[in-house]
Each structure stands twice: as structure tokens, then as C-alpha cells.
Design an enzyme around this catalytic site. Sequence first.
Site, PDB file in Angstrom:
ATOM      1  N   GLN A  81       0.979  -1.101  -0.108  1.00  0.00           N
ATOM      2  CA  GLN A  81      -0.322  -0.360   0.094  1.00  0.00           C
ATOM      3  C   GLN A  81       0.980   1.232   0.505  1.00  0.00           C
ATOM      4  O   GLN A  81       2.129   1.429   0.348  1.00  0.00           O
ATOM      5  CB  GLN A  81      -1.001   0.169   0.994  1.00  0.00           C
ATOM      6  CG  GLN A  81      -2.073  -1.104   0.994  1.00  0.00           C
ATOM      7  CD  GLN A  81      -3.406  -0.450   2.762  1.00  0.00           C
ATOM      8  OE1 GLN A  81      -2.832  -1.535   3.316  1.00  0.00           O
ATOM      9  NE2 GLN A  81      -3.626  -0.081   2.196  1.00  0.00           N
ATOM     10  N   HIS A  82       0.229   2.307  -0.314  1.00  0.00           N
ATOM     11  CA  HIS A  82       0.474   3.880  -0.406  1.00  0.00           C
ATOM     12  C   HIS A  82       1.860   4.740  -1.248  1.00  0.00           C
ATOM     13  O   HIS A  82       2.079   5.400  -1.249  1.00  0.00           O
ATOM     14  CB  HIS A  82       1.421   4.206   1.435  1.00  0.00           C
ATOM     15  CG  HIS A  82       0.376   3.443   2.346  1.00  0.00           C
ATOM     16  ND1 HIS A  82      -0.822   4.638   2.443  1.00  0.00           N
ATOM     17  CD2 HIS A  82       0.627   3.281   3.687  1.00  0.00           C
ATOM     18  CE1 HIS A  82      -1.499   3.252   3.203  1.00  0.00           C
ATOM     19  NE2 HIS A  82      -0.484   2.589   4.077  1.00  0.00           N
ATOM     20  N   ASP A 239      -2.679  -4.949  -0.306  1.00  0.00           N
ATOM     21  CA  ASP A 239      -1.983  -5.950   0.529  1.00  0.00           C
ATOM     22  C   ASP A 239      -2.545  -6.819   1.786  1.00  0.00           C
ATOM     23  O   ASP A 239      -3.387  -7.621   1.672  1.00  0.00           O
ATOM     24  CB  ASP A 239      -0.528  -5.801   0.627  1.00  0.00           C
ATOM     25  CG  ASP A 239       0.228  -5.235   1.530  1.00  0.00           C
ATOM     26  OD1 ASP A 239      -0.527  -4.171   2.167  1.00  0.00           O
ATOM     27  OD2 ASP A 239       1.423  -4.929   1.837  1.00  0.00           O
TER      28      ASP A 239
END
Length: 481
Positions: A81-82, A239
Site C-alpha cells: 500500500q501507499h 495487501d
Amino acid sequence: MSEAEGPLVVGVDSSTQSTKALVVDAATGRIVATGQAPHTVSSGAGRESDPRQWWDALCEALRQCGEAAHEAAAVSVGGQQHGLVTLDERGEPVRPALLWNDVRSAPQARRLTEELGGAKFWAERTGSVPAASFTVTKWAWLAGHEPEAARATKAVRLPHDYLTGRLTGQGTTDRGDASGTGWWASGTEAYDEEILAHVGLDPALLPRVVRPGEVAGTVRDSHDLPFSKGTLVAPGTGDNAAAALGLGLRPGMPVMSLGTSGTVYAVSQRRPADPSGTVAGFADARGDWLPLACTLNCTLAVDRVATLLGLDREAVEPGTAVTLLPFLDGERTPNLPNASGLLHGLRHDTTAGQLLQAAYDGAVHSLLGALDLVLDQDADPSAPLLLIGGGARGAAWQQTVLRLSGRPVQVPEAKELVALGAAAQAAGVLTGEDPAAVARRWNTAAGPVLDPVERDEETLARIAGVLSDAAPLLERPTDTH
């Protein structure tokens, strides 16, 4: 054809350090083939990766799967992520991706929170208060430190978006991963124009948010992957949302994931908004919510302590009054981006094994501190804590979680839950099923349940006390060069 009862699907887990692919029988959940390939992460102040390495690793992982991958009817990508992926007009990376554990944007996180209404505004608008891991803070950092790169950017993607886009030729994301950017409004489930304008990001550069169960596209013919042209591509997701699918989570079932980062989360039907910033109010990949707390320092940090002590990671000894806060990469929960590791209570008779146990205790304490905030008030406090991730099978991790949580702990036998969740999502676009129901049909959460033990309140209180007393020291920037 492979000897499978149903169509084959591919689930991908593109994590921080490697990409894995599973070919799964959609009817039974049986894993038909697997593949894995590594990619590199920079060291030093930043944490960056070249997205093209993710693609190369995906190609290699699928090559290892052989003919089974070519027979697959659908594919889905779960990804870290991110991360901020910036692409030029040709779809090539402008610069390496800034990863979730790159905390250089901590000043931007503080500034954005202050400039736009404070923590309560952000929690209510996006579900989360900006932290250095979030994509919006990374874009603000890039615009301030590398304005030429920001100007050259013609598309902004998350890691899973990048891989899905290379499969389909289209720019798409999903609500689960979009909810971790900081520019997706959880109340309206749309990009937040006020936040985007504030950070100078044109919404036209962002991917379309695909709805749960919708097909993101099909595998295009101008590619180098062993898929048949027209293979369905599911939305994919981040995830943690993929792992929640992989476990077939129902609301209120608590999860602790022990990986490079540590996370605690649970599915909720209530939209979360925590102005303290401890809980990130993420969306899940189905239409519900996934309140989650994340620590930056988990298995990698504890393994580093073991290496420094010259010990095997399992060589723990019962503790004394020593406390070790393993904040080797700064920390997100608690929000201490400038912190470094801290050791307190060292004595002549302290052993290396006790120091190692203290590192485990410090890592688990941070996660358990957030668990009660993640769970809805009506969640069953005696429900088993599902323990997943790379550390879940380690005896020292299991015993530490048991002792500090006071809960029964269940360790699912299924290993690759992110990839399995992606595979369940791929199966769902084929059959129209809820992907979490697919995973429950596959019985992915099955595994031994460890009986609870009395909660070690003394250790929890000691760590909390050291953490409180050391706050000024932990908040002080340290020289990383």
C-alpha cells in the site's frame, strides 16, 4: 489442461521485497503452481524501488508457474500500500517509487494536517489522519523537493495499480487501496477535490476507481506475460485488504499480521474515523471497511536485534525488567517518525536472550495497544486472534502474542494469504461470488488454535511507562547519515 475441478485463476502478491504468484483452482482453492522473484529497496534515509523491477519480478514469477498460468481465466494483483508511483507520458517511471516505509514526508504530514482543518477534518473526510506512510504526504514531499519530477508526472499510481495497468493498458485502482492515499474521501467514495487542489495534484492524473466485483479490464495482446489475450483482470487491492479477503474475514474477527511491518485489523460495517490517527480508516475490497493500525518495525527489526546479539531469532529467554523499543525505522504506531530504537533497564545480569525477548515484547506491545481501537465495541473479546504473516509460525512470536494479548491465537495453515485473497477476488469476477465467501469455501483460515494464557499486565505496564517517559527523546530527530 491442468487437472483442476474448476477454472484456474492467478493471485499476485507484490510486496516490499518480492513478487509472488499463485495459480489456484477456483473450485477448490488448491494451489496448482507458484513462482516468486525478488526486487530491491534502497537503504538510507529513503525507501525507494524501481517499479519496472516489480514488473520483471511478476514476469519471472509467472514464468515459474509454467503452463498453468497460461490456462488461467482471471488474474488479480494485491500490492504493497501507499507507494507513490509517478509515470511520464509514455507510462515510464519518472523516478523510483517512494514506498510506504519511506518516512521523509513526516514534516509534510504534520503540515497538511495543520493546513486543512486538523486531525478531525482528515479523519472525517478520508477516514485517516495523514502519516508519513500515506501517498498524499509523499506527493507533497515530491512537489517540494523534486518539483521537476512532479511537473514531469502525467499519471500517479499505487504499486498494485502500476502492475494492473501494465496488464490491461488502463489506469485503474480499487476502493481498498485508494483509501490509503489520503486523497480519497471515504464518505463519498470519490477523490477529494479540495485535498487534491491543496497539494497541487490534478485529479486527471489519477486512476479510475473500479467497484468491487467489477472487471478492471482484460490482458492486452502487446505484453510479455504467459496469459491468453482476453484473460480477465480483477480490480486488485492493497495487501492488507487482499489478506482480509484471503482469510474470508467476517466482521469482528481480529487479525495480527507479522511482517516487515506489523498490522492489526478487522472488517467492520461501520465507516471508521479516528482523529487520534492511531487507526487508519481504510476501505476493504468488498464494500465494507477495514480499520487498521500499522507499525513500521516488526519482524525485520526484531531479526536485526537478533543479528546484533549474534543469536538465532528463537533464542529468547524469560525477561527481567529490561525494555527495548525496536523503533529502528522511526515508527507509525505510536506516531514517532523521527524515533530510533531505545533500550532501558540494562543490568549486569541481563542476558542477550532477555534483550531479544524484550525486542519481541516491544514490537507486540505497539500492535496490541491499537487492537482495541480497531475492533468495534461489540466485538467478542474472547474470539481467537488470527496470526498471519512471515512471523506467525515463529514460536517466539506466538508465545509473545499469547502472553501479552491474553487471547487464544489461531495460526492459519495457508501461507500466502495476500496472493490467495487476490486469487479469490479473481475467482469472484468469474463466478459473481463474494471473494470472501470464495476464501471461506477454500477454508483458508483453518489452522491450530493456541489456548490463551494469563495476560502479562506487568510487562505491558512497564513498556507503556518507558514509552511515556521517553516521549521527548523519541520525538527528537536523529542524524541518519
